[in-house]
Scaffold this active site. Structure first.
Site, PDB file in Angstrom:
ATOM      1  CB  SER A  33      -0.893  -0.059   1.231  1.00 26.65           C
ATOM      2  OG  SER A  33      -1.961   0.769   1.059  1.00 26.65           O
ATOM      3  CG  ASP A  89      -5.944  -2.781  -4.019  1.00 21.68           C
ATOM      4  OD1 ASP A  89      -6.655  -2.134  -3.225  1.00 21.68           O
ATOM      5  OD2 ASP A  89      -4.711  -2.605  -4.139  1.00 21.68           O
TER       6      ASP A  89
END
Ligand SMILES: *[C@@H]1O[C@H](CO)[C@@H](O)[C@H](O)[C@H]1NC(C)=O
Ligand SMILES: *[C@@H]1O[C@H](CO)[C@@H](O)[C@H](O)[C@H]1NC(C)=O
Ligand SMILES: *[C@@H]1O[C@H](CO)[C@@H](O)[C@H](O)[C@H]1NC(C)=O
Ligand SMILES: *[C@@H]1O[C@H](CO)[C@@H](O)[C@H](O)[C@H]1NC(C)=O
Ligand SMILES: *[C@@H]1O[C@H](CO)[C@@H](O)[C@H](O)[C@H]1NC(C)=O
Ligand SMILES: *[C@@H]1O[C@H](CO)[C@@H](O)[C@H](O)[C@H]1NC(C)=O
Ligand SMILES: *[C@@H]1O[C@H](CO)[C@@H](O)[C@H](O)[C@H]1NC(C)=O
Ligand SMILES: *[C@@H]1O[C@H](CO)[C@@H](O)[C@H](O)[C@H]1NC(C)=O
Length: 554
Positions: free
Chosen positions: A194, A457
């Site tokens: 991330s 995602d």
């Protein structure tokens, strides 16, 4: 056992969510691209033992590193940066694997030392040692004892990059020979997920030749101010009926809030039990919470995950579920409203009134003004307001939208002036252009950097697997995409649950094996590597002297 681990993960996730909610119960704030939640599925908590039988400290033993407060001004001194470390798989010559959880406290992240994660799998395969380093301004790793604007001046992406480099070049690791494994002598592998995945890419771009290889999971490399695309993978992969109805309801609400009579507007607010709220962008924006719940999903989430409860509430009527077109706006609006009233509101706001919980216009609330440390929302928002944006808004009018178009970047930029009034006298856009120019964003081109992404995602469009920017996978910079969610591939059990994620992990392990076999320590000026006397004479004496400190510099 699987059930047990699932339960633990679920509890951890709840604990994680409620921990952040209890501090900041308000929910008009954009999601941070957190890495996977802390891992609780540690191997049976017996003693940790090294390959040669030495008993090692427990994984959660906290070590501290003296990190520079300001890499531009070392005379300001150092602060204590926390880290976890183990050498259970280490053998001489093995890699040093460095991970930071990024924009959260590192507490609970010691599981990322172990082979329950890709980090530990690489260590196990390559005889490596693993480190989890807390990022500056999160948890207890703070240059100053508060999060005031004055303190936050040294909270930048560049300082975070310099921290990783300075750590690699100077840390004396608590293991045999641990003062002799700097990046010139041993291969360092940088791993992140991330934001910290992006930091992995940005670090390798900005400081080449420190980290020999990298693994970047769901790495949000491209800073984007108006990141409406956050909701686009959700639109693509959520149940179609639910997507159709959410779009219909949102488009109706935007229409009424823009063109409706006061009575029509009040009816919509009351439908959600939000009648007391004054600002329509806050009301419509609050409905993003149901979509943000997608980010908590993992490949092991069951059908009763929060997000799916929401879709069931909209789509299942008297035991029958709607076809792919949904039930239409009338039923969906009522159903969404009663779901909010009956269960969801208390999940988001507890006992708080709606304006306090969901309103974004009262700048005196402690939410904006609390500067005590270990408030990751504040520290992350500083980076958001200054360098990355990632505001999660309605789509352009020519694109289907799951969330209101009444919320646009100005909505978030205004909030930056409440959080950090000394920094932002007026609302301004974050400097994403500078960030992308400096760290190359989507256009990264770095050898031995492995990108792992998940189709589902919500952050995918800020990664190198974006639908809006095409990158090819190469052998020097592979891009592997599985069916996972956010950072699914960091966790070993992600691969156990889904073969496409396992394929991503297996591919990464293959590349690491190949790449690490090519590592050669830089020539040191140790006696046996020193130039022969004749060579030495030909070199200017200054070059010889200058060479030494750069190699042994501390
Ligand atoms: C480490 O974990 C052990 C057992 O899981 C626990 O008892 C202990 O309190 C933890 N220590 C720290 C510093 O968190
Ligand atoms: C993971 O590491 C533990 C030791 O911490 C070991 O017992 C276990 O076998 C390893 N798992 C795999 C799949 O290799
Ligand atoms: C790991 O160490 C073992 C034992 O020293 C050795 O046989 C093996 O080749 C090493 N593996 C790698 C990838 O270096
Ligand atoms: C916050 O930290 C700064 C150092 O950055 C210090 O000068 C200031 O006095 C502190 N403020 C408060 C309210 O503690
Ligand atoms: C294990 O290996 C380390 C480093 O090679 C060494 O310092 C230590 O003494 C060894 N322990 C045992 C029990 O052999
Ligand atoms: C309709 O919604 C239900 C409940 O969320 C879901 O289980 C089902 O898969 C959806 N069907 C279609 C065709 O989208
Ligand atoms: C939601 O709650 C409010 C007040 O609590 C009520 O007036 C309203 O009728 C409820 N709406 C629905 C759809 O249940
Ligand atoms: C704004 O927040 C402060 C602090 O919580 C509170 O005292 C005040 O009543 C709020 N103002 C309004 C208009 O709600």
């Amino acid at each position: 056992m699987i059930g047990f681990i699932r339960l633990l993960q679920f509890l951890a996730l709840l604990g994680w969510v409620s921990a952040s909610r209890s501090r900041n119960p308000r929910s008009h704030v954009n999601r941070a691209p957190h890495a996977a939640p802390p891992l609780v599925e540690l191997p049976e908590s017996g003693p940790v033992v090294s390959r040669n039988g030495t008993q090692l400290p427990p994984y959660n033993t906290t070590f501290e590193f003296d990190q520079l407060i300001d890499h531009n001004n070392p005379s300001l001194g150092t602060f204590k940066q926390r880290f976890f470390h183990t050498w259970e798989f280490y053998e001489e010559g093995g890699p040093i694997i460095l991970f930071t959880p990024g924009e959260v406290s590192a507490t609970g992240y010691d599981g990322y030392l172990t082979n329950s994660t890709i980090n530990g799998q690489i260590a196990q395969q390559q005889n490596g040692s693993t480190i989890v380093l807390e990022h500056r301004f999160y948890g207890l790793s703070n240059p100053y004892n508060n999060l005031s604007v004055a303190s936050l001046q040294v909270h930048t992406i560049q300082q975070a990059i310099d921290d990783l480099v300075y750590f690699a070049q100077n840390a004396k690791l608590p293991m045999p020979n641990g003062d002799n494994v700097t990046p010139d002598k041993a291969p360092w592998v940088l791993i992140g997920g991330s934001y910290s995945g992006a930091l992995t890419s940005w670090t390798m771009v900005n400081k080449p030749d420190v980290f020999f290889a990298g693994y970047a999971s769901s790495a949000v490399v491209e800073a984007i101010t108006d990141f409406w695309q956050y909701f686009d993978p959700i639109r693509q992969f959520m149940p179609q009926n639910c997507s159709a109805d959410v779009q219909a309801v949102i488009s109706h609400i935007d229409d009424v809030f823009t063109h409706g009579t006061p009575a029509q507007i009040q009816t919509i607010k009351d439908n959600f039990g939000l009648g007391i709220m004054t600002h329509l962008d806050d009301v419509a924006g609050a409905l993003r919470n149901n979509l943000w719940d997608w980010q908590s999903l993992s490949v092991t989430s069951g059908p009763h995950a929060q997000f799916f409860n929401f879709c069931d509430a909209l789509e299942v009527k008297n035991g029958v579920s709607a076809g792919k077109g949904g039930w239409g706006v009338d039923h969906a609006l009522t159903a969404w409203g009663s779901y909010w009233n009956s269960t969801y509101y208390s999940f988001v706001c507890g006992n708080e009134d709606a304006e306090t919980c969901l309103g974004s216009y009262n700048s005196s609330q402690s939410f904006w003004t609390d500067i005590t440390v270990d408030n990751s929302d504040r520290s992350w928002t500083w980076i958001v307001c200054n360098e990355v944006g990632f505001y999660q808004e309605g789509a352009p009018t020519d694109w289907p939208s799951l969330v209101t178009r009444l919320v646009q970047p100005a909505y978030d930029e205004r909030q930056c002036t409440y959080w950090f009034p000394e920094q932002f006298k007026t609302a301004v856009a974050p400097r994403v252009g500078t960030t992308n120019a400096k760290y190359t964003g989507w256009d990264v081109n770095i050898d031995r950097l492995f990108f792992a992404n998940g189709q589902r995602d919500p952050w995918r469009d800020a990664t190198v697997s974006s639908d809006f920017h095409t990158r090819q996978s190469t052998n020097s910079m592979p891009i592997a995409v599985g069916d996972g969610f956010h950072c699914s591939d960091l966790i070993t059990s992600g691969g156990t649950a889904d073969s496409t994620i396992l394929a991503v992990q297996t591919k990464a392990l293959g590349f690491m094996k190949e790449w690490l076999s090519t590592f050669k320590p830089k020539k040191t000026l140790a006696r046996r590597d020193a130039p022969t006397p004749t060579e030495r004479i030909r070199k200017p004496i200054n070059a010889w002297l200058r060479g030494v400190p750069t190699i042994t510099a501390v």
